[in-house]
Design a protein around this motif. Structure first.
Motif, PDB file in Angstrom:
ATOM      1  N   ARG A  67      33.934  12.697  57.983  1.00 16.37           N
ATOM      2  CA  ARG A  67      34.535  11.926  58.529  1.00 16.37           C
ATOM      3  C   ARG A  67      33.712  11.637  60.054  1.00 16.37           C
ATOM      4  NH1 ARG A  67      39.321   9.040  57.735  1.00 16.37           N
ATOM      5  NH2 ARG A  67      38.457   7.979  59.441  1.00 16.37           N
ATOM      6  N   LEU A  68      33.199  12.732  60.461  1.00 14.92           N
ATOM      7  CA  LEU A  68      32.444  12.828  61.671  1.00 14.92           C
ATOM      8  C   LEU A  68      30.973  12.366  61.490  1.00 14.92           C
ATOM      9  CD1 LEU A  68      33.943  15.985  63.409  1.00 14.92           C
ATOM     10  CD2 LEU A  68      34.239  13.586  63.969  1.00 14.92           C
ATOM     11  N   ASN A  69      30.528  12.193  60.175  1.00 14.55           N
ATOM     12  CA  ASN A  69      29.280  11.812  59.820  1.00 14.55           C
ATOM     13  C   ASN A  69      28.195  12.931  60.298  1.00 14.55           C
ATOM     14  OD1 ASN A  69      30.297   9.501  58.678  1.00 14.55           O
ATOM     15  ND2 ASN A  69      29.525   8.226  60.401  1.00 14.55           N
TER      16      ASN A  69
HETATM   17  C1  LIG Z   1      30.543   7.284  60.085  1.00 22.13           C
HETATM   18  O1  LIG Z   1      29.819   6.148  59.271  1.00 22.13           O
HETATM   19  C2  LIG Z   1      30.373   5.052  58.876  1.00 22.13           C
HETATM   20  C3  LIG Z   1      29.531   4.191  57.738  1.00 22.13           C
HETATM   21  O2  LIG Z   1      28.256   4.238  58.450  1.00 22.13           O
HETATM   22  C4  LIG Z   1      31.014   4.377  59.794  1.00 22.13           C
HETATM   23  O3  LIG Z   1      31.747   3.436  59.356  1.00 22.13           O
HETATM   24  C5  LIG Z   1      32.079   5.307  60.668  1.00 22.13           C
HETATM   25  O4  LIG Z   1      32.539   4.555  61.842  1.00 22.13           O
HETATM   26  C6  LIG Z   1      31.093   6.590  61.190  1.00 22.13           C
HETATM   27  N1  LIG Z   1      32.231   7.314  61.878  1.00 22.13           N
HETATM   28  C7  LIG Z   1      31.853   8.133  62.916  1.00 22.13           C
HETATM   29  C8  LIG Z   1      32.731   8.780  63.778  1.00 22.13           C
HETATM   30  O5  LIG Z   1      30.807   7.793  63.686  1.00 22.13           O
END
Ligand SMILES: *[C@@H]1O[C@H](CO)[C@@H](O)[C@H](O)[C@H]1NC(C)=O
Ligand SMILES: *[C@@H]1O[C@H](CO)[C@@H](O)[C@H](O)[C@H]1NC(C)=O
Ligand SMILES: *[C@@H]1O[C@H](CO)[C@@H](O)[C@H](O)[C@H]1NC(C)=O
Ligand SMILES: *[C@@H]1O[C@H](CO)[C@@H](O)[C@H](O)[C@H]1NC(C)=O
Ligand SMILES: *[C@@H]1O[C@H](CO)[C@@H](O)[C@H](O)[C@H]1NC(C)=O
Ligand SMILES: *[C@@H]1O[C@H](CO)[C@@H](O)[C@H](O)[C@H]1NC(C)=O
Ligand SMILES: *[C@@H]1O[C@H](CO)[C@@H](O)[C@H](O)[C@H]1NC(C)=O
Length: 457
Positions: A67-69
């Protein structure tokens, strides 16, 4: 007549023994013949697990990291999906890919038996995370694995699982060495690196090679022979810049060392870690930390190196002069810029070059100051560093350079170890061709070794 029964009993016993021996022999032979196409499944491989998560906490952590990418590379997107390495642990299988643009995408784990026949109904839907890594559950009898983007889509050629299902790690401290490439000579750097880290308590080295010349490779080959080093050659159908392998290597070495080494550190060939204390080596410094520690950050001494390392071994006198730790000792540091980490691979979720991006729940990080340990980073001023501003974080324009040599006893041991290795690898003993037995070449109709040592084909 009185003795007849005894002799009969004796003969009977003899026949029984011979019969048993023949039977055992027959059983063994038919067992190894294995003509029925069945695979022998060793006891360690009779394991099936239901998911790629080891626990609910593990599942939650990984969900959070996603979720935190926390791991997105998104480069080299012109390559296809292929497998760099596949590893089987006690309850899990992990695969490293040569792709760097699939993070968070759905992918299927595929399993194959010893003859590369897919195990029926074994496919499992997983996800690429972190970038270039796929975790899969175990399947009994799986010896090869592959991946596919869809349930029915094509798979890259399956790769044999590398055994990592150890109960206890084989090594206390190992080193992952960033890919070798570039033109500067490596032989002296390799022997210095390995012998230095051995004195600090490392017992195993995972080397990765992009390019290396034949002369330098001899030194690596020697360490492979003695079981100190394993080498992964980096090659793929798709061309990429050599340095683009670095992050792939990070992920692969993290997986490669899990359950095999208790502690690992990720270093470049121009870096070594030195214990700062007089009486303890690095491993002892690491082991003196509390049990909750799973990551140690080590500060850096940037050491000025004004010349390339010599291309070839010429003489013992020259070698002693060329030894890097004698020749180069000037620094202005320590600094925390580009510090390196020592980690317990099983406790780390996502590894980056300088530190862990994600750790398991409850795992602590400590910083080692330079009087405990430091990375000695040889900075070649001929190439990446411009002489006047070789140190981007120097506190002033003209920083005070100080000598920071290794301890004399350490220098002594390291020097002796390097001399012994170099002597063994590069001081070749020529043969007197007339002493080579005639039948050895005549019987094969090869040329006289005094004319040529090898036939031309
Ligand atoms: C993670 O990446 C997704 C897709 O690129 C995006 O929709 C989401 O907001 C991002 N989440 C964070 C916590 O940056
Ligand atoms: C691949 O990466 C390049 C450069 O970042 C980008 O321009 C291109 O759109 C990407 N292609 C795909 C299919 O994602
Ligand atoms: C895979 O292919 C089979 C046979 O063509 C088909 O029955 C099945 O529905 C397909 N599965 C998926 C998930 O597409
Ligand atoms: C590599 O080194 C050799 C020998 O020092 C030199 O002749 C060659 O030009 C170098 N190649 C490159 C690409 O720098
Ligand atoms: C570390 O050095 C780089 C240049 O190599 C610089 O861009 C960066 O700001 C430095 N970081 C810190 C924390 O000093
Ligand atoms: C380094 O750390 C150790 C242990 O935390 C501490 O005892 C020592 O005083 C520190 N040394 C310096 C120079 O900060
Ligand atoms: C080579 O061996 C032969 C036979 O043993 C001997 O006569 C000759 O002197 C040797 N040559 C050299 C250069 O040692």
């Amino acid at each position: 007549m009185k003795h007849f029964p005894r002799i009969a009993v004796f003969i009977l016993l003899l026949l029984v023994v011979i019969g048993l021996l023949l039977y055992k022999d027959y059983v063994q032979k038919s067992y190894s013949r294995n003509l029925d196409g069945k695979c022998h499944v060793a006891s360690w491989n009779q394991v099936h697990t239901d998911s790629e998560f080891q626990s609910y906490i593990d599942m939650f952590s990984r969900w959070l990291w996603r979720r935190l990418n926390l791991s997105v590379e998104n480069n080299q997107n012109y390559t296809s999906t292929s497998i760099l390495g596949a590893y089987v642990y006690p309850k899990l299988i992990s695969i490293s890919l040569t792709s760097q643009y699939l993070s968070q995408q759905k992918i299927y784990c595929r399993y194959y038996d010893c003859k590369r026949r897919e195990l029926l109904g074994s496919a499992y839907e997983s996800v690429v995370f972190p970038e270039s890594v796929v975790h899969c559950p175990r399947r009994a009898g799986a010896e090869f694995v592959s991946v596919s983007s869809g349930f029915n889509s094509s798979t890259p050629e399956p790769v044999r699982l590398s055994f990592k299902a150890y109960d206890e790690p084989v090594h206390d401290l190992s080193v992952c060495v960033a890919p070798l490439y570039g033109n500067e000579s490596k032989w002296l750097q390799i022997v210095d690196f390995v012998e230095h880290m051995k004195l600090e308590g490392a017992t195993y080295f995972y080397f990765y090679v992009g390019t290396i010349n034949d002369y330098d490779r001899k030194m690596l080959t020697e360490y492979v022979r003695t079981g100190d080093v394993e080498v992964t050659f980096l090659q793929d159908k798709f061309e990429r810049p050599a340095y683009a392998w670095h992050l792939l290597m990070m992920q692969d070495c993290h997986l490669r060392s899990k359950y095999h080494s208790k502690w690992i550190t990720f270093l470049d060939l121009d870096e070594r870690i030195s214990s700062g204390t007089e009486y303890n080596n690095l491993l002892e410094v690491i082991e003196s930390q509390p049990r909750s520690v799973g990551e140690l950050h080590v500060s850096v001494l940037n050491i000025l190196k004004y010349e390339d390392t010599p291309e070839k071994f010429t003489s013992m006198e020259q070698l002693k002069e060329d030894m890097m730790f004698r020749k180069w000792t000037n620094t202005i540091d320590p600094t925390w810029n580009a510090s390196k980490a020592i980690v317990r691979p099983e406790q780390i979720g996502i590894m980056f070059i300088h530190y862990a991006i994600a750790k398991q729940f409850g795992v602590n990080t400590v910083k080692l100051n330079a009087s405990q340990a430091a990375v000695r980073h040889y900075r070649n001023t001929l190439h990446r560093m411009e002489a006047p501003d070789w140190h981007p974080t120097a506190p002033t324009k003209s920083p005070t350079v100080q000598r920071w040599p290794l301890k004399p006893e350490f220098v002594e041991s390291l020097s002796n170890a390097i001399v012994a290795k170099v002597q063994h690898v590069y001081c070749k003993v020529p043969v007197n061709c007339t002493t080579i037995a005639r039948y050895l070449w005549e019987s094969r109709q090869y040329p006289n070794p005094c004319i040529s040592m090898s036939p031309i084909f």
